[in-house]
Design an enzyme around this catalytic site. Structure first.
Site, PDB file in Angstrom:
ATOM      1  N   TYR A   1      67.706  36.345 -38.058  1.00 35.71           N
ATOM      2  CA  TYR A   1      66.781  36.653 -39.249  1.00 35.71           C
ATOM      3  C   TYR A   1      66.586  35.280 -40.245  1.00 35.71           C
ATOM      4  CZ  TYR A   1      65.306  41.193 -38.266  1.00 35.71           C
ATOM      5  OH  TYR A   1      64.821  42.265 -37.695  1.00 35.71           O
TER       6      TYR A   1
ATOM      7  N   GLU B   1      78.023  26.149 -37.009  1.00 40.78           N
ATOM      8  CA  GLU B   1      77.762  25.996 -35.434  1.00 40.78           C
ATOM      9  C   GLU B   1      78.609  24.833 -34.945  1.00 40.78           C
ATOM     10  OE1 GLU B   1      76.011  28.257 -34.096  1.00 40.78           O
ATOM     11  OE2 GLU B   1      74.921  29.126 -35.827  1.00 40.78           O
TER      12      GLU B   1
ATOM     13  N   LEU C   1      73.724  35.828 -43.926  1.00 42.79           N
ATOM     14  CA  LEU C   1      75.172  35.644 -43.188  1.00 42.79           C
ATOM     15  C   LEU C   1      75.238  36.660 -42.281  1.00 42.79           C
ATOM     16  CD1 LEU C   1      77.615  33.798 -45.675  1.00 42.79           C
ATOM     17  CD2 LEU C   1      76.063  32.807 -43.893  1.00 42.79           C
TER      18      LEU C   1
ATOM     19  N   VAL D   1      67.712  42.191 -31.212  1.00 47.40           N
ATOM     20  CA  VAL D   1      68.776  41.579 -30.465  1.00 47.40           C
ATOM     21  C   VAL D   1      69.208  40.504 -31.300  1.00 47.40           C
ATOM     22  CG1 VAL D   1      69.589  40.844 -28.280  1.00 47.40           C
ATOM     23  CG2 VAL D   1      68.042  42.731 -28.605  1.00 47.40           C
TER      24      VAL D   1
ATOM     25  N   TYR E   1      76.695  52.370 -38.252  1.00 44.98           N
ATOM     26  CA  TYR E   1      76.340  51.436 -39.003  1.00 44.98           C
ATOM     27  C   TYR E   1      76.252  51.973 -40.585  1.00 44.98           C
ATOM     28  CZ  TYR E   1      74.244  46.913 -39.851  1.00 44.98           C
ATOM     29  OH  TYR E   1      74.084  45.543 -40.469  1.00 44.98           O
TER      30      TYR E   1
ATOM     31  N   GLY F   1      72.827  30.872 -43.625  1.00 47.99           N
ATOM     32  CA  GLY F   1      72.924  31.424 -42.704  1.00 47.99           C
ATOM     33  C   GLY F   1      71.320  31.326 -41.832  1.00 47.99           C
TER      34      GLY F   1
END
Ligand code: NAD
Length: 393
Positions: free
Chosen positions: A53, A75, A139, A274, A235, A48
């Site tokens: 991150y 991607e 991921l 974000v 969450y 990832g």
């Protein structure tokens, strides 16, 4: 092609290659300005690696420690008519800047959940690196196909147990409104755990161990978000939180299963920022806008690179990182401290469409959102004709 942002709801459907390259460069500059890591991983696998991150982890390992990095991402490449995804351009820019700095890097673009990509990764490690000493599992995916059964699971962002009524911010209409979120069915909870829980992290480690490409004292971490009362219903205590609890189980299992290698597996809790993943979660744009306002006022605002550089410098690579009661590394302490949370909560209770601009930092949120796709950098000329056909091979 002149590339301007095409925003549809919580996603931007195109990306700007020069803007993405600029964003990558800013993160590299941050790491270089803040100095080399004292403890340096040598061969790093980032699952990832292309945005958020994971990208910050790759940049920190490469430019903070001179590590060789092998990245995995999913991607879309550019076509004649369409730009690539931002993660594609970020990866191209990372490759370009890493090779200029003489740093080894390779990226495998494909489904990390599949056996084929795990096998290709192992072959690349065997050919180029020998053994891996750090594995970052970063991921964020809405679905996962189980590589053994072929069954596809979909993750859901819903409360668990009861209906939850809360405020949210509609970013396309610029209004704060009430929203009622129905609780998840058991099957939805289980599917979310299948996608975002620890099973695939464990499968990665199993495949790497069986191929004998894990170095002794190897470290691995998967990222989580824990949050506090304001975000728990959607969450921490919701479907995604159940999946993240499964990471704690997986970390304990990995530590047990690979004790012979002295492997250390940690779940790391990071602050809310974000990213493409977080902007898709209901309530998060409102929460993050209010949190940005408070944390900027208190001069403790951090983005992905500050969090990850801090993680690598102060905790993850140490022989005895400080851990919470569930053995997790906590990088979210400032966001979740009582004082900051009380200020965010006070704003949350008052916020409405009319006062959103005063109480929240939606401008800062939106700026970060645009930058995820390479837009909104003052240094980039967006009127210039640019070739979207960029690659890293
Ligand atoms: P992101 O959307 O920016 O990045 C996701 C990465 O996963 C990308 O590199 C993408 O290419 C890759 N990916 C997705 N599906 C894939 C697949 N099938 N095969 C290969 N690669 C695939 O997400 P992010 O926000 O950086 O999240 C990364 C981790 O950090 C997640 O576990 C998330 O829960 C956690 N986290 C995020 C936040 C936050 O606020 N964004 C906070 C704390 C923890």
């Amino acid at each position: 092609m002149i590339i301007k942002p095409k925003i549809r709801g919580f996603i931007c459907t195109n990306a700007h290659p020069a803007g993405c390259a600029h964003g990558v460069k800013e993160q590299i500059d941050y790491v270089q300005t803040h100095g080399e890591l004292k403890i340096k991983p040598k061969n790093v696998l980032v699952i990832g690696c292309s945005t958020g991150y994971g990208l910050a982890s790759r940049i920190t390992a490469a430019f903070g420690a001179g590590a060789k990095t092998l990245g995995i991402c999913f991607e879309k490449e550019p076509t004649e008519k369409k730009t690539a995804t931002a993660g594609w351009y970020n990866t191209a820019a990372f490759h370009q800047q890493a090779s200029q700095a003489g740093l080894y890097c390779k990226t495998i673009n494909g489904d990390a959940f599949s056996h084929a990509i795990k096998q290709q990764t192992i072959e690349t490690i065997q050919q180029d690196l020998g053994k891996i000493d750090l594995i970052i599992y970063s991921l964020a995916s809405p679905r996962r196909t189980d590589p053994d059964t072929g069954d596809t699971y979909i993750s859901t962002l819903k409360p668990v147990g009861q209906t939850y009524q809360t405020k949210t911010y509609d970013t396309s209409k610029n209004i704060v409104h009430e929203v009622t979120l129905d609780p998840a069915l058991d099957d939805e909870i289980n599917q979310t755990i299948k996608v975002m829980g620890g099973e695939d992290w464990e499968l990665w480690l199993k495949a790497l161990k069986e191929a004998d490409v894990l170095a002794e004292n190897c470290i691995t971490t998967a990222y989580t978000y824990i949050g506090k009362e304001l975000t728990w219903p959607i969450y921490g205590h919701a479907t995604i939180g159940k999946a993240k609890e499964d990471l704690d189980r997986a970390a304990a299992q990995l530590n047990q299963d690979y004790a012979d290698l002295k492997l250390k597996a940690y779940v790391t809790s990071l602050k809310a920022v974000v990213t493409q993943a977080s902007s898709a979660i209901p309530v998060m744009p409102l929460y993050i806008s209010l949190m940005y306002k408070v944390m900027k006022q208190e001069a403790c605002h951090e983005g992905v690179i500050e969090q990850i550089y801090g993680l690598f410098t102060n905790n993850l690579l140490n022989s005895n990182p400080s851990l919470d009661e569930v053995s997790r590394i906590r990088m979210d302490g400032v966001e979740t401290n009582d004082d900051i949370q009380a200020k965010i909560k006070a704003a949350w209770l008052k916020v409405n469409t009319d006062n959103m601009a005063q109480l929240g930092d939606y401008a800062g949120y939106h700026e970060d959102f645009l930058k995820l796709f390479g837009f909104g950098h003052a240094q980039v000329d967006y009127e210039q004709d640019i070739d979207p056909q960029v690659t890293w091979a």
